[in-house]
Enzyme design. Structure first.
Site, PDB file in Angstrom:
ATOM      1  N   ASP A 235       0.914  -1.039   0.030  1.00 32.49           N
ATOM      2  CA  ASP A 235      -0.094   0.021   0.093  1.00 32.49           C
ATOM      3  C   ASP A 235       0.943   1.456  -0.064  1.00 32.49           C
ATOM      4  OD1 ASP A 235      -2.311   2.024   0.529  1.00 32.49           O
ATOM      5  OD2 ASP A 235      -3.422  -0.126   1.018  1.00 32.49           O
ATOM      6  N   VAL A 259       1.433   2.097  -6.602  1.00 28.57           N
ATOM      7  CA  VAL A 259       1.520   1.021  -7.648  1.00 28.57           C
ATOM      8  C   VAL A 259       1.758   1.758  -8.928  1.00 28.57           C
ATOM      9  CG1 VAL A 259       0.217  -0.551  -6.347  1.00 28.57           C
ATOM     10  CG2 VAL A 259      -1.051   1.114  -7.679  1.00 28.57           C
ATOM     11  N   ASN A 296     -17.907  18.072 -15.480  1.00 24.95           N
ATOM     12  CA  ASN A 296     -17.578  18.754 -14.152  1.00 24.95           C
ATOM     13  C   ASN A 296     -16.393  18.098 -13.785  1.00 24.95           C
ATOM     14  OD1 ASN A 296     -19.784  20.294 -14.409  1.00 24.95           O
ATOM     15  ND2 ASN A 296     -20.894  19.020 -12.580  1.00 24.95           N
ATOM     16  N   TYR A 350     -14.099   6.197 -13.294  1.00 24.81           N
ATOM     17  CA  TYR A 350     -14.252   4.884 -12.677  1.00 24.81           C
ATOM     18  C   TYR A 350     -14.588   3.795 -13.410  1.00 24.81           C
ATOM     19  CZ  TYR A 350     -14.822   1.512  -8.735  1.00 24.81           C
ATOM     20  OH  TYR A 350     -14.632   0.400  -7.732  1.00 24.81           O
TER      21      TYR A 350
HETATM   22  P1  NAD Z   1     -10.482   1.302  -0.312  1.00 23.07           P
HETATM   23  O1  NAD Z   1     -10.562   2.634  -0.552  1.00 23.07           O
HETATM   24  O2  NAD Z   1     -11.079   0.975   1.307  1.00 23.07           O
HETATM   25  O3  NAD Z   1      -9.085   0.532  -0.046  1.00 23.07           O
HETATM   26  C1  NAD Z   1      -8.128   0.737  -1.276  1.00 23.07           C
HETATM   27  C2  NAD Z   1      -6.688   0.799  -0.777  1.00 23.07           C
HETATM   28  O4  NAD Z   1      -5.934   1.023  -1.983  1.00 23.07           O
HETATM   29  C3  NAD Z   1      -6.534   1.764   0.212  1.00 23.07           C
HETATM   30  O5  NAD Z   1      -5.724   1.159   1.352  1.00 23.07           O
HETATM   31  C4  NAD Z   1      -5.383   2.752  -0.555  1.00 23.07           C
HETATM   32  O6  NAD Z   1      -4.459   3.331   0.337  1.00 23.07           O
HETATM   33  C5  NAD Z   1      -4.884   1.674  -1.366  1.00 23.07           C
HETATM   34  N1  NAD Z   1      -4.383   2.697  -2.653  1.00 23.07           N
HETATM   35  C6  NAD Z   1      -4.813   3.549  -3.339  1.00 23.07           C
HETATM   36  N2  NAD Z   1      -4.015   4.015  -4.321  1.00 23.07           N
HETATM   37  C7  NAD Z   1      -2.953   3.270  -4.254  1.00 23.07           C
HETATM   38  C8  NAD Z   1      -1.775   3.518  -4.881  1.00 23.07           C
HETATM   39  N3  NAD Z   1      -1.558   4.148  -5.957  1.00 23.07           N
HETATM   40  N4  NAD Z   1      -0.695   2.279  -4.718  1.00 23.07           N
HETATM   41  C9  NAD Z   1      -0.791   1.503  -3.552  1.00 23.07           C
HETATM   42  N5  NAD Z   1      -2.227   1.567  -2.963  1.00 23.07           N
HETATM   43  C10 NAD Z   1      -3.101   2.142  -3.160  1.00 23.07           C
HETATM   44  O7  NAD Z   1     -11.275   0.369  -1.122  1.00 23.07           O
HETATM   45  P2  NAD Z   1     -12.040  -0.829  -1.033  1.00 23.07           P
HETATM   46  O8  NAD Z   1     -13.412  -0.479  -0.957  1.00 23.07           O
HETATM   47  O9  NAD Z   1     -11.556  -2.001  -0.341  1.00 23.07           O
HETATM   48  O10 NAD Z   1     -11.751  -1.601  -2.553  1.00 23.07           O
HETATM   49  C11 NAD Z   1     -11.005  -2.217  -3.074  1.00 23.07           C
HETATM   50  C12 NAD Z   1     -11.022  -2.573  -4.572  1.00 23.07           C
HETATM   51  O11 NAD Z   1     -12.192  -3.127  -4.735  1.00 23.07           O
HETATM   52  C13 NAD Z   1     -10.886  -1.224  -5.240  1.00 23.07           C
HETATM   53  O12 NAD Z   1     -10.136  -1.665  -6.838  1.00 23.07           O
HETATM   54  C14 NAD Z   1     -12.245  -1.007  -5.727  1.00 23.07           C
HETATM   55  O13 NAD Z   1     -12.358  -0.260  -6.956  1.00 23.07           O
HETATM   56  C15 NAD Z   1     -13.026  -2.300  -5.762  1.00 23.07           C
HETATM   57  N6  NAD Z   1     -14.286  -2.564  -5.727  1.00 23.07           N
HETATM   58  C16 NAD Z   1     -14.961  -1.895  -4.624  1.00 23.07           C
HETATM   59  C17 NAD Z   1     -16.322  -2.007  -4.259  1.00 23.07           C
HETATM   60  C18 NAD Z   1     -17.065  -1.558  -2.960  1.00 23.07           C
HETATM   61  O14 NAD Z   1     -18.161  -1.845  -2.881  1.00 23.07           O
HETATM   62  N7  NAD Z   1     -16.255  -1.463  -1.869  1.00 23.07           N
HETATM   63  C19 NAD Z   1     -16.995  -2.270  -5.260  1.00 23.07           C
HETATM   64  C20 NAD Z   1     -16.442  -2.381  -6.552  1.00 23.07           C
HETATM   65  C21 NAD Z   1     -15.136  -2.527  -6.569  1.00 23.07           C
END
Ligand code: NAD
Length: 444
Positions: A235, A259, A296, A350
């Protein structure tokens, strides 16, 4: 933690008033029986005999006719893989309808078919394609946490497909698939070895999970570790403290890394090989939201989302799939989203990124197949995380309830699906996008 609305609608008063109550889903705990209750296996397809044997070996009580089984069914496995004409679908209704009436709470219906894309005769294709409409509709009719999913074999020789089909059936029957409903999985002919230790199917594997400091990523790390993998939690440095905690909890290692940096793939690979000896499983979970209506949206918001959610994955995969990267048995699982399938207002950036992820999976599938590697995506629907907690109340409630299971999923549901795709037994599942969305109406 339940929010105020959930607390109110699940209160005794609301129950008395007849407010529909979500069923507590049957989720996997190691050592659980595969299914709760007897299993009817029928349909006269290519796989029903071998599946019945495998189910018995797994400790299930199996019958091939409803009359042989007492009480409520834990599962119904309907093998229609040999149906060559729509008239053969009569069996689907004749066997299925009385059995569905006897399903227990949290039961499973798994339908087996042959991938229509591998067929040439019109009636044959029509009959097999019909199974998809059937399964998706049944998923919408089932109640009390029960699900219906379809497994399609793509191999011309059923004997070659059998082990892969079993792995998919086992997943759908188990508590691992609690929030997977109304989905279709295609299974090829790669040999799919059963785990030596079913409680630790990922033993000996080294996995990297990006975005592991919280939310879904932290749960993926926990579930992969539970299943025996050594986990590298990645992370951004700003999340260093919670990242270290996750890594400690799973007895893995932490790697602070953005990343999107050019050499992210190389640094992960170096960390994996120098600290743990290899890299076997990659979970591209890191992702961000920067929601705004398209007109926007600033250039920055647009670019940031595409960089983190899509471009970084392409770049890192080049390293992981290059020399010294993933070998035979390697696994890549990417996080897509139902927004990438259905589109979502305010999420053009997204949804573009998450649809692009599906493109990655489709493009790489053929390239990696001969190397014994698989690339798949998981597309979550509404999952209860910090991210979805911040969604405005009305939108959140619509998202949470508008699915066949009438509730949001848990990070664990996404993690369990990824952990299955990472198993050696899922070797025949490649290039698939599996939704973990309780059969959300979005993009259904
Ligand atoms: P979250 O925001 O709680 O966690 C995401 C993590 O990714 C965070 O710890 C953040 O620090 C890390 N991160 C962000 N940018 C980064 C980078 N450049 N390098 C390294 N780490 C980085 O999100 P989540 O809800 O746990 O979602 C995880 C994945 O699941 C994501 O890809 C999200 O798009 C996908 N997703 C989530 C949902 C949902 O309902 N929560 C639905 C569909 C898809």
């Amino acid at each position: 933690m339940a929010d105020l609305f959930t607390t109110i609608i699940t209160s005794p008063l609301a129950r008395k008033a007849g407010v529909p109550q979500p069923t507590k889903l049957r989720r996997y705990t190691p050592g659980d029986p595969l299914v709760e209750g007897p299993v009817l296996v029928a349909g006269g397809g290519h796989f029903d005999t071998s599946l019945a044997n495998r189910l018995e070996q797994a400790g299930a009580q199996v019958g091939t006719a409803l009359e042989e089984l007492d009480g409520r069914l834990g599962a119904l496995v309907l093998d229609l893989s040999a149906a060559a004409d729509p008239s053969d679908l009569v069996a689907l209704h004749a066997i299925g309808a009385p059995a569905v009436k006897r399903l227990a709470k949290n039961a499973r219906v798994v339908v087996l078919g042959t991938d229509p894309a591998t067929l040439t005769d019109v009636s044959h294709i029509a009959a097999q394609r019909a199974l998809e409409g059937f399964t998706r509709s049944l998923g919408k009719e089932l109640r009390f946490g029960a699900t219906a999913n379809l497994v399609l074999a793509t191999a011309a020789d059923p004997a070659l497909a059998e082990s892969g089909v079993w792995s998919a059936v086992e997943f759908f029957l188990s508590g691992r698939s609690a929030y997977v409903d109304g989905q279709v999985v295609r299974v090829g002919d790669a040999a799919s070895p059963s785990a030596a230790d079913p409680l630790r199917p990922l033993a000996g594997k080294v996995a990297v999970v990006t975005g592991a400091a919280r939310g879904i990523g932290a749960e993926i790390a926990a579930v992969l570790a539970r299943d025996g993998a050594t986990v590298i939690a990645v992370d951004v440095p700003q999340a260093g403290e919670s990242l270290a905690k996750v890594a400690n909890d799973v007895r893995g290692t932490a790697l602070q890394l953005d990343v999107t940096t050019e050499d992210a793939g190389r640094r992960i690979l170096e960390h994996a090989t120098s600290r743990h000896g290899s890299l076997d499983i990659v979970v591209h979970n890191a992702g961000i939201l920067r929601d705004k209506l398209f007109v926007n949206m600033s250039d920055d918001k647009w670019a940031a989302v595409l960089n983190v959610n899509l471009r970084s994955i392409i770049r890192m995969n080049e390293t992981f799939l290059g020399g010294g990267g993933l070998g035979e048995g390697g696994r890549i699982v990417c996080l897509s989203s139902i927004a990438g399938i259905a589109g979502n207002r305010g999420q053009t950036n997204y949804a573009a990124s998450k649809a692009g992820v599906i493109g990655i999976v489709e493009a790489l599938e053929g390239q990696v197949r001969d190397r014994g590697i698989t690339v798949n995506a998981v597309a979550p629907g509404f999952i209860e995380t910090e991210m979805t907690k911040s969604v405005p109340f009305a939108t959140r409630e619509v998202g949470r309830r508008s699915n066949s299971l009438q509730q949001g999923g848990l990070p664990k549901d996404v993690a369990e699906t990824i952990a299955w795709l990472a198993q050696p037994g899922a070797a025949a599942v490649n290039g698939q996008v599996l939704r973990v969305c309780g059969q959300s109406l979005l993009g259904a």
